[in-house]
Motif scaffolding. Sequence first.
Motif, PDB file in Angstrom:
ATOM      1  N   HIS A  54     -17.955 -33.229  34.227  1.00  0.00           N
ATOM      2  CA  HIS A  54     -17.548 -33.283  32.819  1.00  0.00           C
ATOM      3  C   HIS A  54     -16.971 -34.638  32.429  1.00  0.00           C
ATOM      4  O   HIS A  54     -16.080 -34.717  31.593  1.00  0.00           O
ATOM      5  CB  HIS A  54     -16.513 -32.194  32.526  1.00  0.00           C
ATOM      6  CG  HIS A  54     -17.043 -30.812  32.694  1.00  0.00           C
ATOM      7  ND1 HIS A  54     -17.937 -30.247  31.829  1.00  0.00           N
ATOM      8  CD2 HIS A  54     -16.816 -29.891  33.659  1.00  0.00           C
ATOM      9  CE1 HIS A  54     -18.239 -29.040  32.242  1.00  0.00           C
ATOM     10  NE2 HIS A  54     -17.568 -28.803  33.355  1.00  0.00           N
ATOM     11  N   SER A  55     -17.444 -35.725  33.024  1.00  0.00           N
ATOM     12  CA  SER A  55     -16.851 -37.030  32.752  1.00  0.00           C
ATOM     13  C   SER A  55     -17.793 -38.031  32.086  1.00  0.00           C
ATOM     14  O   SER A  55     -17.396 -39.160  31.829  1.00  0.00           O
ATOM     15  CB  SER A  55     -16.301 -37.631  34.054  1.00  0.00           C
ATOM     16  OG  SER A  55     -17.346 -37.789  34.990  1.00  0.00           O
ATOM     17  N   ASP A  56     -19.012 -37.645  31.777  1.00  0.00           N
ATOM     18  CA  ASP A  56     -19.955 -38.556  31.126  1.00  0.00           C
ATOM     19  C   ASP A  56     -19.698 -38.559  29.622  1.00  0.00           C
ATOM     20  O   ASP A  56     -20.122 -37.643  28.908  1.00  0.00           O
ATOM     21  CB  ASP A  56     -21.391 -38.135  31.428  1.00  0.00           C
ATOM     22  CG  ASP A  56     -22.414 -39.127  30.902  1.00  0.00           C
ATOM     23  OD1 ASP A  56     -22.055 -40.013  30.087  1.00  0.00           O
ATOM     24  OD2 ASP A  56     -23.588 -39.022  31.297  1.00  0.00           O
ATOM     25  N   ILE A  57     -19.001 -39.583  29.133  1.00  0.00           N
ATOM     26  CA  ILE A  57     -18.594 -39.626  27.727  1.00  0.00           C
ATOM     27  C   ILE A  57     -19.731 -39.997  26.774  1.00  0.00           C
ATOM     28  O   ILE A  57     -19.541 -40.022  25.568  1.00  0.00           O
ATOM     29  CB  ILE A  57     -17.401 -40.576  27.514  1.00  0.00           C
ATOM     30  CG1 ILE A  57     -17.761 -42.006  27.936  1.00  0.00           C
ATOM     31  CG2 ILE A  57     -16.169 -40.071  28.238  1.00  0.00           C
ATOM     32  CD1 ILE A  57     -16.697 -43.032  27.606  1.00  0.00           C
ATOM     33  N   THR A  58     -20.909 -40.248  27.311  1.00  0.00           N
ATOM     34  CA  THR A  58     -22.053 -40.542  26.454  1.00  0.00           C
ATOM     35  C   THR A  58     -22.895 -39.307  26.186  1.00  0.00           C
ATOM     36  O   THR A  58     -23.871 -39.362  25.458  1.00  0.00           O
ATOM     37  CB  THR A  58     -22.955 -41.622  27.088  1.00  0.00           C
ATOM     38  OG1 THR A  58     -23.499 -41.115  28.315  1.00  0.00           O
ATOM     39  CG2 THR A  58     -22.168 -42.897  27.353  1.00  0.00           C
ATOM     40  N   GLU A  59     -22.504 -38.177  26.800  1.00  0.00           N
ATOM     41  CA  GLU A  59     -23.254 -36.930  26.660  1.00  0.00           C
ATOM     42  C   GLU A  59     -22.331 -35.818  26.169  1.00  0.00           C
ATOM     43  O   GLU A  59     -21.138 -35.819  26.458  1.00  0.00           O
ATOM     44  CB  GLU A  59     -23.840 -36.502  28.015  1.00  0.00           C
ATOM     45  CG  GLU A  59     -24.855 -37.453  28.604  1.00  0.00           C
ATOM     46  CD  GLU A  59     -26.204 -37.362  27.925  1.00  0.00           C
ATOM     47  OE1 GLU A  59     -26.513 -36.303  27.346  1.00  0.00           O
ATOM     48  OE2 GLU A  59     -26.953 -38.347  27.983  1.00  0.00           O
ATOM     49  N   GLU A  60     -22.897 -34.857  25.469  1.00  0.00           N
ATOM     50  CA  GLU A  60     -22.131 -33.683  25.066  1.00  0.00           C
ATOM     51  C   GLU A  60     -21.644 -32.941  26.311  1.00  0.00           C
ATOM     52  O   GLU A  60     -22.330 -32.893  27.323  1.00  0.00           O
ATOM     53  CB  GLU A  60     -23.013 -32.753  24.228  1.00  0.00           C
ATOM     54  CG  GLU A  60     -22.287 -31.551  23.694  1.00  0.00           C
ATOM     55  CD  GLU A  60     -23.177 -30.653  22.858  1.00  0.00           C
ATOM     56  OE1 GLU A  60     -22.635 -29.684  22.309  1.00  0.00           O
ATOM     57  OE2 GLU A  60     -24.389 -30.895  22.767  1.00  0.00           O
ATOM     58  N   GLY A  61     -20.452 -32.367  26.252  1.00  0.00           N
ATOM     59  CA  GLY A  61     -19.930 -31.584  27.364  1.00  0.00           C
ATOM     60  C   GLY A  61     -18.911 -32.316  28.217  1.00  0.00           C
ATOM     61  O   GLY A  61     -18.600 -31.874  29.319  1.00  0.00           O
ATOM     62  N   PHE A  62     -18.370 -33.446  27.730  1.00  0.00           N
ATOM     63  CA  PHE A  62     -17.350 -34.125  28.533  1.00  0.00           C
ATOM     64  C   PHE A  62     -15.986 -33.503  28.233  1.00  0.00           C
ATOM     65  O   PHE A  62     -15.768 -32.876  27.203  1.00  0.00           O
ATOM     66  CB  PHE A  62     -17.336 -35.635  28.277  1.00  0.00           C
ATOM     67  CG  PHE A  62     -16.927 -36.050  26.899  1.00  0.00           C
ATOM     68  CD1 PHE A  62     -15.596 -36.287  26.598  1.00  0.00           C
ATOM     69  CD2 PHE A  62     -17.876 -36.222  25.906  1.00  0.00           C
ATOM     70  CE1 PHE A  62     -15.218 -36.676  25.329  1.00  0.00           C
ATOM     71  CE2 PHE A  62     -17.505 -36.608  24.628  1.00  0.00           C
ATOM     72  CZ  PHE A  62     -16.167 -36.840  24.344  1.00  0.00           C
ATOM     73  N   ALA A  63     -15.076 -33.655  29.192  1.00  0.00           N
ATOM     74  CA  ALA A  63     -13.732 -33.083  29.056  1.00  0.00           C
ATOM     75  C   ALA A  63     -12.699 -34.201  28.974  1.00  0.00           C
ATOM     76  O   ALA A  63     -12.904 -35.291  29.500  1.00  0.00           O
ATOM     77  CB  ALA A  63     -13.437 -32.163  30.231  1.00  0.00           C
ATOM     78  N   LEU A  64     -11.590 -33.889  28.336  1.00  0.00           N
ATOM     79  CA  LEU A  64     -10.488 -34.831  28.204  1.00  0.00           C
ATOM     80  C   LEU A  64      -9.253 -34.279  28.910  1.00  0.00           C
ATOM     81  O   LEU A  64      -9.074 -33.070  29.011  1.00  0.00           O
ATOM     82  CB  LEU A  64     -10.153 -35.062  26.725  1.00  0.00           C
ATOM     83  CG  LEU A  64     -11.261 -35.704  25.889  1.00  0.00           C
ATOM     84  CD1 LEU A  64     -10.853 -35.732  24.418  1.00  0.00           C
ATOM     85  CD2 LEU A  64     -11.565 -37.096  26.392  1.00  0.00           C
ATOM     86  N   ARG A  65      -8.410 -35.196  29.386  1.00  0.00           N
ATOM     87  CA  ARG A  65      -7.101 -34.822  29.915  1.00  0.00           C
ATOM     88  C   ARG A  65      -6.119 -34.871  28.753  1.00  0.00           C
ATOM     89  O   ARG A  65      -6.083 -35.857  28.020  1.00  0.00           O
ATOM     90  CB  ARG A  65      -6.675 -35.789  31.012  1.00  0.00           C
ATOM     91  CG  ARG A  65      -7.476 -35.608  32.271  1.00  0.00           C
ATOM     92  CD  ARG A  65      -7.050 -36.577  33.340  1.00  0.00           C
ATOM     93  NE  ARG A  65      -7.604 -36.132  34.603  1.00  0.00           N
ATOM     94  CZ  ARG A  65      -7.033 -36.312  35.779  1.00  0.00           C
ATOM     95  NH1 ARG A  65      -5.891 -36.971  35.852  1.00  0.00           N
ATOM     96  NH2 ARG A  65      -7.589 -35.873  36.869  1.00  0.00           N
ATOM     97  N   VAL A  66      -5.342 -33.800  28.592  1.00  0.00           N
ATOM     98  CA  VAL A  66      -4.413 -33.695  27.473  1.00  0.00           C
ATOM     99  C   VAL A  66      -3.105 -33.056  27.922  1.00  0.00           C
ATOM    100  O   VAL A  66      -3.034 -32.457  29.001  1.00  0.00           O
ATOM    101  CB  VAL A  66      -5.004 -32.841  26.322  1.00  0.00           C
ATOM    102  CG1 VAL A  66      -6.303 -33.430  25.795  1.00  0.00           C
ATOM    103  CG2 VAL A  66      -5.208 -31.396  26.742  1.00  0.00           C
ATOM    104  N   CYS A  67      -2.089 -33.180  27.100  1.00  0.00           N
ATOM    105  CA  CYS A  67      -0.891 -32.349  27.237  1.00  0.00           C
ATOM    106  C   CYS A  67      -0.623 -31.755  25.862  1.00  0.00           C
ATOM    107  O   CYS A  67      -1.118 -32.253  24.845  1.00  0.00           O
ATOM    108  CB  CYS A  67       0.307 -33.119  27.780  1.00  0.00           C
ATOM    109  SG  CYS A  67       0.961 -34.374  26.700  1.00  0.00           S
TER     110      CYS A  67
END
Length: 189
Positions: free
Chosen positions: A164-177
């Motif tokens: 889930h780390s490819d930011i050029t494709e749909e479906g990437f995830a982010l780290r958040v708080c």
Amino acid sequence: MANASTTGFGLRPIKNVGQTDDTAGLSEWSIAASSALISHHDMCQITANGVILVSGDTDANNVGSLNGAFYTDPTSNKPTWSNYWPASVAASDAVAFITSNPMQMYEIMSADTSFNQNEVGGCADSVPAVGVTPLFISKTKISATTSGTAAQLKILGVSRDPDHSDITEEGFALRVCINEHLLKQEAGI
């Protein structure tokens, strides 16, 4: 490389922000009898009645993500553990187990199809989506609209999960708080 999935998975706890021990501790919160479905890893809020409900897209009294619920089944009278809270259960002893540390870091799927590094430090609201049978895992994502003004989640970076780390494709995830966390606010509800 394309991401493994575009289906949301709610707020998946990964670690604490900073250099503290992450004990994966869960705290207990009351659930109202017969309340609505809360999917596994849904962001939860505390209401003015002192009970847990799933957070809407702009709710501010958030406490963390649901890891599971324990209650006495009113039909069988048996103690029951579930990784989600089923809708319309009339149990009077229901408790939710929530990752409620205000410094908990989560991963959440983005509703966006691209990411710019200048979005780190920005805030965005959640886009709630209910989990479905059989597992009822949350499908909630983070909004593609980020800003410098207060919102539910603060973006800390991109997921390090190769699925889930490819930011050029749909479906990437982010780290958040959770930015609008009950334990970070000065005022009560």
